[in-house]
Write an enzyme that holds these catalytic residues in place. Structure first.
Site, PDB file in Angstrom:
ATOM      1  N   ASN A 172       0.805  -1.220   0.000  1.00 40.69           N
ATOM      2  CA  ASN A 172       0.000   0.000   0.000  1.00 40.69           C
ATOM      3  C   ASN A 172       0.843   1.277   0.000  1.00 40.69           C
ATOM      4  OD1 ASN A 172      -2.723   0.352  -0.279  1.00 40.69           O
ATOM      5  ND2 ASN A 172      -3.149   0.680   1.879  1.00 40.69           N
ATOM      6  N   ASN A 182      -3.135   4.821  -1.356  1.00 33.71           N
ATOM      7  CA  ASN A 182      -3.028   4.268  -0.013  1.00 33.71           C
ATOM      8  C   ASN A 182      -4.407   4.284   0.654  1.00 33.71           C
ATOM      9  OD1 ASN A 182      -2.178   3.354   2.453  1.00 33.71           O
ATOM     10  ND2 ASN A 182      -1.226   5.285   3.073  1.00 33.71           N
ATOM     11  N   ARG A 204      -7.448  -3.829   0.841  1.00 30.51           N
ATOM     12  CA  ARG A 204      -7.333  -5.206   1.320  1.00 30.51           C
ATOM     13  C   ARG A 204      -8.548  -6.038   0.904  1.00 30.51           C
ATOM     14  NH1 ARG A 204      -6.808  -4.588   7.472  1.00 30.51           N
ATOM     15  NH2 ARG A 204      -5.900  -6.664   7.192  1.00 30.51           N
ATOM     16  N   ASP A 233      -3.271  -8.545   9.266  1.00 24.28           N
ATOM     17  CA  ASP A 233      -2.365  -7.394   9.267  1.00 24.28           C
ATOM     18  C   ASP A 233      -0.921  -7.863   9.394  1.00 24.28           C
ATOM     19  OD1 ASP A 233      -4.480  -5.646   9.094  1.00 24.28           O
ATOM     20  OD2 ASP A 233      -4.584  -5.262  11.252  1.00 24.28           O
ATOM     21  N   ASP A 267       1.299  -6.926  11.311  1.00 20.14           N
ATOM     22  CA  ASP A 267       1.878  -6.908  12.657  1.00 20.14           C
ATOM     23  C   ASP A 267       1.259  -7.972  13.565  1.00 20.14           C
ATOM     24  OD1 ASP A 267      -0.596  -5.787  12.839  1.00 20.14           O
ATOM     25  OD2 ASP A 267       0.005  -4.014  13.973  1.00 20.14           O
ATOM     26  N   GLU A 290     -12.348   0.101   8.108  1.00 26.41           N
ATOM     27  CA  GLU A 290     -12.692  -0.814   7.020  1.00 26.41           C
ATOM     28  C   GLU A 290     -13.135  -2.177   7.546  1.00 26.41           C
ATOM     29  OE1 GLU A 290      -8.773  -2.433   8.003  1.00 26.41           O
ATOM     30  OE2 GLU A 290      -9.734  -0.470   8.099  1.00 26.41           O
ATOM     31  N   ASP A 291     -12.585  -2.593   8.682  1.00 25.77           N
ATOM     32  CA  ASP A 291     -12.976  -3.874   9.261  1.00 25.77           C
ATOM     33  C   ASP A 291     -14.393  -3.813   9.835  1.00 25.77           C
ATOM     34  OD1 ASP A 291     -12.199  -2.034  11.141  1.00 25.77           O
ATOM     35  OD2 ASP A 291     -10.830  -3.360  12.226  1.00 25.77           O
ATOM     36  N   ARG A 325     -13.696   5.320  16.073  1.00 24.30           N
ATOM     37  CA  ARG A 325     -14.336   4.030  15.792  1.00 24.30           C
ATOM     38  C   ARG A 325     -15.810   4.071  16.196  1.00 24.30           C
ATOM     39  NH1 ARG A 325     -11.409  -0.003  13.047  1.00 24.30           N
ATOM     40  NH2 ARG A 325     -11.808  -1.647  14.550  1.00 24.30           N
TER      41      ARG A 325
END
Length: 697
Positions: free
Chosen positions: A469, A496, A501, A517, A519, A606-607, A652
């Protein structure tokens, strides 16, 4: 009739005079009996055809074809010509409405049609099934008003039907009728010789209804709009209300006996001034507005009257009042497809004295569910002539084309409560195909390479797709990536965006996707393999590891994102989750534009958007796998992590509230459920367990 009255000087003058008066009174009384009709029947206003169209005139001669007789043994298999529907090139039935005409019978030139029947014809013409070409029609609807038996000239109407151009003994014709029969017999079927025609009628009982052929419809009430309430009121002062006019005295006595045993039963009858929109309490004569009073009752009685069908049924449903059907052998409207036990209580006429015992056993939760279902049925199928007509045609459509027909849930479960699997996968997805790991990364090469090495050890991994990205920096060459036994593809994005995803990349060849992800390096191969196994059991859901929930904030009057360690979850974050690749396609093509723009503009949520999308379609909650709740990257510094921002939780929460408005409802489903491996914590030898390395809290 001529009466001979003697002259005044006749000795029998007065005697004969009184006899003549008595005879005249008897004759008038007999005449009234033959034309008498109850005041509580529904009479529809009439509309002259000449006010609707410029109509051609057709004179019916007396020498017409002999009318066919109603075939009481008709079934769909022998009285319906299916071949008319299969050779037109359409994937649905086609319905032709005869042009409106003015018919003359030599005596009366004032042919009329009711407004209600005209609405039915309009609804057919406006439906998706209408065709203006009779040669390709599967079904025919006469433009002759057969809605009320009271307005029919039986012999004349039968002649008209039998002289229709495509009548053919009534084959593939649909007759709409809401009020069948006349006094004093009140036949439950329209008294016309209609041959093999289907009847959409409102007065059927089990003895006259031709199952799988006729269609049971309701009697539409002109006062339904007065009964409708803006929202369901669960706290109603009256437990049971009876509001029908002139019910059988035996039923009235039963109701009075019930009322004597309990205080919250309301019994209404017509007031002395006979206004349909007024009802008076039988003992006090206190007037109530009708049908608005039904909005204050939990249950409403529906008795048989002169006819089996009653306007009271739809009036009670419009008010959100649960119908209590106190009839033997009724045919409920659209009984072919609707499960009335979810919306009504049925009590046999001989057991009316047990009514309160039955109703008191219904739990408050079940009552609320029934009230909600009553509202769903009314709004979906009964609130207008258009809905009644379209539903009757939908039923015929499903008979003719069962391969495209709707199933039980389609008819009986509201969209808000319906669970569906749009993927058409088997109950358990095949293991052989495996999954594709899609890793979204920007520039964290160290954690990315650690993650690739770890997930490469998962047995069911088929391929790794890295979504790069970073537009100003090229990804490293594939030779720099860890050397693993599974193929790796690197996709460079044009901008970006976190939504990258979820693009439906052609490099993804498996049904299952592991979105992860770069991480999230703490998950073990056992945890990932077990997560894939759980997804195979629930392929239409998001199955994964980090879970969250949503709550309603009474202070701010908005939805709030909550990440505390609660047992209740409503979201599984796609930072480490399995899902079907179909959702990538829907995210790209069907996600509300405002939601996608919000995600791209805020670089967040986005999740959450993916969870909203899946829940909105399936009405199912996600599934959390394994007990692990800590998902931190030990190799990453805090300032590199997006979630380290202090305003992250606030934003959020704003996402959840905004997405709810964008979707028009809150689709997320909360659940207290977690999937763990069999024998996970049991004291068995490790070699007997398939998944040993499952992380702890």
């Amino acid at each position: 009739m001529l009466l001979k009255i003697p002259l005044p000087n006749s000795p029998t003058c007065y005697k004969n005079f009184f006899i003549s008066i008595i005879l005249l009174i008897v004759i008038i009384y007999i005449y009234q009996l033959t034309t008498y009709t109850k005041v509580n029947l529904v009479y529809y206003d009439k509309v002259r055809l000449v006010n609707l169209h410029k109509l051609p005139v057709k004179l019916l001669e007396d020498s017409v074809k002999k009318p066919a007789i109603l075939n009481k043994k008709c079934t769909y298999w022998d009285c319906f010509n299916l071949y008319r529907c299969g050779n037109t090139g359409h994937d649905r039935i086609t319905v032709y409405v005869y042009p409106l005409k003015k018919y003359l019978d030599g005596r009366d030139a004032s042919s009329v049609i009711s407004k209600e029947y005209y609405r039915i014809l309009e609804a057919v013409i406006d439906s998706k099934y209408y065709t203006a070409n009779p040669n390709e029609a599967c079904l025919f609807v006469p433009s002759v008003d057969t809605l009320s038996q009271d307005n029919l000239q039986t012999n004349f109407t039968t002649k008209i039907l039998n002289n229709l151009e495509y009548w053919s003994g009534g084959e593939n014709h649909l007759i709409y009728n809401m009020i069948a029969g006349k006094a004093p017999e009140f036949s439950p079927v329209v008294e016309l010789d209609v041959g093999n025609a289907m009847i959409a009628g409102a007065d059927f009982d089990t003895f006259t209804f031709r199952t799988g052929f006729d269609i049971s419809i309701p009697i539409f009430s002109p006062v339904l709009k007065l009964a409708e309430e803006p929202e369901i009121n669960y706290n109603r002062p009256w437990f049971l209300t009876s509001s029908q006019i002139s019910i059988d005295p035996l039923y009235m006595q039963e109701l009075e006996d019930l009322q004597a045993k309990t205080s919250n039963i309301l019994i209404l009858d017509s007031c002395y001034y006979h206004n349909y929109t007024k009802r008076c309490e039988i003992s006090t004569n206190q007037p109530y507005d009708y049908p608005q009073i039904l909005q204050k009752s939990t249950f409403c009685t529906i008795f048989r009257g002169e006819r089996m069908g009653q306007t009271a049924l739809l009036e009670s449903m419009a008010a959100g009042c649960i119908p209590v059907i106190m009839m033997d052998s009724p045919i409920m409207p659209f009984n072919d497809v609707l499960d009335w036990k979810r919306a009504a209580i049925f009590i046999l006429e001989d057991h009316i004295d047990n009514t309160m015992t039955v109703l008191r056993k219904i739990t408050p939760q079940h009552v609320r569910e029934m009230q909600k279902h009553v509202r769903f049925l009314y709004n979906t199928y009964f609130s207008s002539f258009k809905q009644i007509v379209e539903t009757s045609l939908d039923i015929i459509q499903d008979r003719v084309f069962p391969q495209w027909g709707r199933v039980y849930d389609d008819w009986n479960v509201s969209p808000d409560d319906r669970t569906s699997n749009p993927l058409f996968l088997p109950i358990t997805a095949p293991r052989a195909q495996g999954f594709t790991a899609v890793i979204l990364t920007y520039d964290r090469l160290e954690s990315l390479f650690i993650l690739i090495e770890k997930i490469s050890k998962v047995p069911s991994l088929m391929k790794i797709v890295v979504v790069w990205n970073h537009q100003r920096k090229a990804p490293p060459a594939l030779s720099k990536f860890p050397q693993i036994a599974k193929p790796i593809s690197v996709i460079r994005t044009k901008a970006n965006k976190l939504s990258n995803r979820f693009l439906p990349y052609e490099e993804i060849e498996t049904e299952a996707i592991l979105s992860i992800d770069d991480d999230i390096v703490m998950l073990t191969s056992d945890e990932l393999e077990f997560g894939y196994e759980v997804w195979r059991e629930f392929p239409d859901r998001i199955v994964g590891f980090p879970s969250r929930t949503h709550i309603w904030d009474n202070v701010t009057k908005s939805w709030k994102y909550e990440s505390e360690w609660t047992n209740e979850i409503s979201m599984v974050l796609t930072g480490a989750a399995f899902y079907h690749k179909y959702w990538n396609y829907l995210y790209t093509t069907a996600l509300p534009t405002g939601v996608k723009n919000w995600v791209d503009d805020h670089m967040n949520c986005e999740d959450i958007a993916m969870n909203f999308l899946v829940a909105n379609i399936t009405n199912k909650p996600p599934i959390k796998v394994a007990p692990r709740k800590k998902f931190k990257c030990p190799e990453c510094t805090n300032n590199e992590m997006l979630s380290a921002d202090l305003g992250h939780m606030v934003e959020r929460s704003q996402c959840v509230d905004f997405f709810t408005k964008a979707f028009g409802r809150m689709p997320l489903q909360s659940v207290e459920f977690r999937a763990d491996p069999v024998l996970y914590k049991d004291p068995f030898p490790e070699k007997l367990k398939r998944f040993n390395n499952i992380g702890s809290l």
